[in-house]
Design an enzyme around this catalytic site. Structure first.
Site, PDB file in Angstrom:
ATOM      1  N   THR A 386       0.810  -1.207   0.000  1.00  0.00           N
ATOM      2  CA  THR A 386       0.000   0.000   0.000  1.00  0.00           C
ATOM      3  C   THR A 386       0.849   1.265   0.000  1.00  0.00           C
ATOM      4  O   THR A 386       1.940   1.264   0.552  1.00  0.00           O
ATOM      5  CB  THR A 386      -0.863   0.001   1.277  1.00  0.00           C
ATOM      6  OG1 THR A 386      -1.465  -1.262   1.386  1.00  0.00           O
ATOM      7  CG2 THR A 386      -1.864   1.098   1.326  1.00  0.00           C
ATOM      8  N   ASN A 406      -1.495  -4.938  -1.630  1.00  0.00           N
ATOM      9  CA  ASN A 406      -1.465  -5.616  -0.328  1.00  0.00           C
ATOM     10  C   ASN A 406      -0.030  -5.761   0.156  1.00  0.00           C
ATOM     11  O   ASN A 406       0.564  -4.780   0.552  1.00  0.00           O
ATOM     12  CB  ASN A 406      -2.232  -6.938  -0.352  1.00  0.00           C
ATOM     13  CG  ASN A 406      -2.661  -7.352   1.047  1.00  0.00           C
ATOM     14  OD1 ASN A 406      -2.632  -6.541   1.962  1.00  0.00           O
ATOM     15  ND2 ASN A 406      -3.048  -8.589   1.235  1.00  0.00           N
ATOM     16  N   ASP A 428      -7.279 -10.237   2.196  1.00  0.00           N
ATOM     17  CA  ASP A 428      -8.054  -9.351   3.068  1.00  0.00           C
ATOM     18  C   ASP A 428      -9.459  -9.882   3.350  1.00  0.00           C
ATOM     19  O   ASP A 428     -10.173  -9.345   4.193  1.00  0.00           O
ATOM     20  CB  ASP A 428      -8.146  -7.936   2.479  1.00  0.00           C
ATOM     21  CG  ASP A 428      -6.906  -7.101   2.797  1.00  0.00           C
ATOM     22  OD1 ASP A 428      -6.139  -7.497   3.685  1.00  0.00           O
ATOM     23  OD2 ASP A 428      -6.713  -6.057   2.157  1.00  0.00           O
ATOM     24  N   GLY A 478      -0.285   0.375   5.896  1.00  0.00           N
ATOM     25  CA  GLY A 478      -0.058  -0.260   7.192  1.00  0.00           C
ATOM     26  C   GLY A 478      -1.099  -1.287   7.583  1.00  0.00           C
ATOM     27  O   GLY A 478      -1.185  -1.681   8.746  1.00  0.00           O
ATOM     28  N   GLY A 479      -1.945  -1.706   6.618  1.00  0.00           N
ATOM     29  CA  GLY A 479      -2.952  -2.712   6.940  1.00  0.00           C
ATOM     30  C   GLY A 479      -3.835  -2.226   8.076  1.00  0.00           C
ATOM     31  O   GLY A 479      -4.275  -1.072   8.092  1.00  0.00           O
TER      32      GLY A 479
HETATM   33  O1  DON Z   1      -6.667  -2.874   2.248  1.00  0.00           O
HETATM   34  C1  DON Z   1      -6.000  -3.088   3.244  1.00  0.00           C
HETATM   35  O2  DON Z   1      -6.342  -2.751   4.354  1.00  0.00           O
HETATM   36  C2  DON Z   1      -4.645  -3.755   3.095  1.00  0.00           C
HETATM   37  N1  DON Z   1      -4.632  -4.586   1.924  1.00  0.00           N
HETATM   38  C3  DON Z   1      -3.601  -2.686   3.041  1.00  0.00           C
HETATM   39  C4  DON Z   1      -2.206  -3.248   2.941  1.00  0.00           C
HETATM   40  C5  DON Z   1      -1.167  -2.352   3.447  1.00  0.00           C
HETATM   41  O3  DON Z   1      -1.418  -1.284   3.936  1.00  0.00           O
HETATM   42  C6  DON Z   1       0.212  -2.889   3.347  1.00  0.00           C
HETATM   43  N2  DON Z   1       1.129  -1.947   3.885  1.00  0.00           N
HETATM   44  N3  DON Z   1       1.995  -2.148   4.586  1.00  0.00           N
END
Ligand code: DON
Length: 577
Positions: A386, A406, A428, A478-479
């Site tokens: 991301t 992702n 996810d 940051g997920g």
């Molecule tokens: O959509 C989401 O929440 C995750 N796929 C985001 C992934 C993400 O932020 C990876 N970063 N470190």
């Protein structure tokens, strides 16, 4: 000096739009957005500004502003450029969310990936019903149908001022002529290559990427050139669609029909009033906007408990963790794709509901994890890596955009003869109720897999306005850490009056209900020494995590924007007169 071709702004201007709300309140029918003749807009800020993930995308945006483009033109140019120069997360093989504020009105564009038509609820389970490790993370079956190209196309068609070709030009330049690879990019490539070894064709495309050396991507340049010439239709029904479908055949689920049926969706953003500001943020299929509003409002509700509590002290960490426990309990139960599951958005951000949840916070010791349940009960109405960038133009229009494949370099699959890195967004979804995904978050049926469904996200591109004018544009990767990170920076700025750069650089921590009473710290500003002892003494377990986030933020002070890029990444800011 101009970096790219010297195109002139077109005569078309910001589109006037008619929004038709349908009964769900979230989906908006998207009429044909014929651009209207440009209205002469007075500049209301002294400059435009950007906070972006790398210097190449900053150069691209600067160029677009010099050509007369607005924030949306700049955002689309940034997104395509990062797909080339920030390939670990920038993308055209993934998806994302764009929160916009244009001509004083808020908009939200959902270009999240969708599950392929052939996807099933149990596609990642073995005969015994157990989750097959890694299957939703690496390789062809991890890939969701990409949305970025349609998202950029729709945003630029609706609101951009420049010609489509102008916003593609910087990305084509970097793909064809190359760019110098940074240390951080090479490090991330090396780490990802270990995960993908023997599983994907990643090394064929990225095997010779080296720090300090010019890196060219001729296949990707050809794709971008076709998208520039033919628009999004090349990606969804033209030659690029054929190449993606051919790559998948015999390996993954995505077919040409999947690509042809993909559409980005304009939705109503989440909007809430907080502390004299209007918060405009991501609705489902993101959990992040609802989470952010719950966090901000719950903290305001228990303001007396925060009185005299020092920022990032053990007591501060405890109180925030108590709030986060309740937010993540709701996330796991109620959040999913609103086109498939009736998400109780209004109830979740209702002031009285949030006040009730805030009243459950224990100011002294951690609440027992098991006692923290989803706050609306479990009988719900039946189904119906991301990167972020922030942009504002001198006319006061803003774009907050987070998009992703992702994990770094997504699934590790590169569609043959395209150079397109494909996402692993299928991770996810909740592959099985109660089993955590790579970010350690669990889900329910609300986020189970179905054909064409969008997996639940935490991405939360956010804009704060005051009296109808933009005050803050913010977001991060940051997920599941995304909205807790944004929350902390907003607190730093508005509750603790920190200068923006300091607020972005300050220590961050994270708690998400599970694992029980665990506070995650990040390598950039670890929690150690006396503070660690005090937090542990309260009954928490401290755990390090690799990832630190990468906030990109712009704040408007009076009529002057200031921008801050997270010192944790290779981000760049510019204020452009
Ligand atoms: O959509 C989401 O929440 C995750 N796929 C985001 C992934 C993400 O932020 C990876 N970063 N470190």
């Amino acid at each position: 000096m101009k970096l790219f071709h010297n195109a002139k702004p077109s005569v078309s201007g910001l589109a006037l739009v008619a929004l038709i709300s349908v009964s769900s309140g979230f989906l908006e029918a998207t009429p044909a957005f014929a651009k209207e003749p440009a209205k002469a807009q007075p500049a209301i800020l002294t400059a435009s500004a950007i906070a972006v993930a790398d210097k190449y995308s900053a150069d691209a945006a600067e160029q677009i502003f010099k050509e007369g483009g607005n924030a949306v033109d700049a955002a689309v140019a940034i997104a395509f450029t990062l797909a080339v120069t920030y390939p670990e997360a920038g993308n055209i093989g993934g998806g994302g969310f764009m929160t916009l504020y244009v001509d004083g009105k808020p908009y939200f564009l959902d270009y999240r990936e969708r599950a392929p038509l052939a996807a099933t609820k149990t596609m990642y389970l073995d005969d015994k019903g157990e989750v097959i490790k890694g299957m939703s993370l690496f390789g062809y079956r991890a890939v969701g149908v990409p949305g970025t190209v349609d998202g950029m196309w729709q945003a630029q068609r609706r609101f951009g001022k420049l010609k489509w070709k102008q916003v593609l030009a910087p990305a084509i330049h970097y793909a064809r002529d190359g760019f110098e690879v940074s240390e951080q990019l090479q490090q991330r490539r090396d780490d990802a290559a270990k995960d993908f070894a023997g599983k994907t064709n990643f090394d064929t495309y990225f095997g010779n990427l080296k720090q300090g050396v010019n890196f060219k991507q001729p296949d990707l340049a050809a794709v971008l050139q076709r998208i520039s010439d033919q628009g999004a239709k090349d990606f969804y029904s033209g030659k690029t669609a054929d190449l993606i479908a051919a790559s998948m055949r015999g390996h993954g689920l995505i077919t040409k029909a999947d690509l042809q049926q993909y559409k980005a969706v304009w939705r109503q953003p989440i909007q809430a009033d907080w502390n004299g500001y209007r918060v405009i943020t991501a609705p489902p299929p993101s959990s992040g906007g609802i989470g952010l509003v719950q966090l901000l409002k719950m903290k305001a509700d228990i303001a007396p408990d925060f009185k005299d509590v020092t920022l990032n002290s053990a007591q501060y960490v405890h109180l925030i963790a108590e709030i986060e426990k309740r937010v993540f309990a709701d996330r796991a139960q109620y959040l999913g794709d609103p086109d498939f599951y009736k998400v109780p958005v209004a109830q979740l951000i209702d002031d009285a509901y949030i006040a009730k949840r805030a009243a459950e916070v224990n100011p002294n010791t951690p609440s027992d994890t098991k006692s923290v349940q989803p706050g609306l009960g479990t009988t719900m109405p039946e189904k119906a890596e991301t990167t972020h960038f922030s942009v504002i133009d001198k006319w006061g229009n803003a774009v907050s955009n987070t998009y992703t494949i992702n994990g770094y370099f997504g699934s590790g699959v590169v569609a043959d003869r395209t150079g397109i890195v494909l996402n692993d967004e299928m991770d996810d979804f909740s592959a099985k109720p109660g089993v955590a995904n790579q970010f350690g978050v669990v889900g329910s049926d609300a986020n189970s897999i179905d054909p064409k469904k969008r997996p639940l996200s935490s991405m939360s591109p956010t804009i704060l306005t005051k009296d109808g004018k933009v005050s803050l544009v913010i977001g991060t990767p940051g997920g599941s850490r995304i909205f807790t990170s944004i929350f902390q920076v907003i607190n730093n700025v508005y509750d603790f009056n920190m200068p923006l750069q300091e607020a972005v650089g300050a220590m961050r921590f994270h708690h998400q209900l599970l694992p029980p009473n665990t506070i995650f710290w990040e390598p950039y500003k670890p929690i150690d020494g006396e503070l660690a002892k005090q937090i542990e003494a309260k009954g928490y377990v401290l755990k390090g995590q690799d990832f630190s986030g990468d906030i990109q933020a712009i704040k408007v002070n009076g009529d002057t924007p200031e921008a801050a890029a997270d010192p944790r990444g290779r981000g760049v800011t510019r204020v452009i007169q």
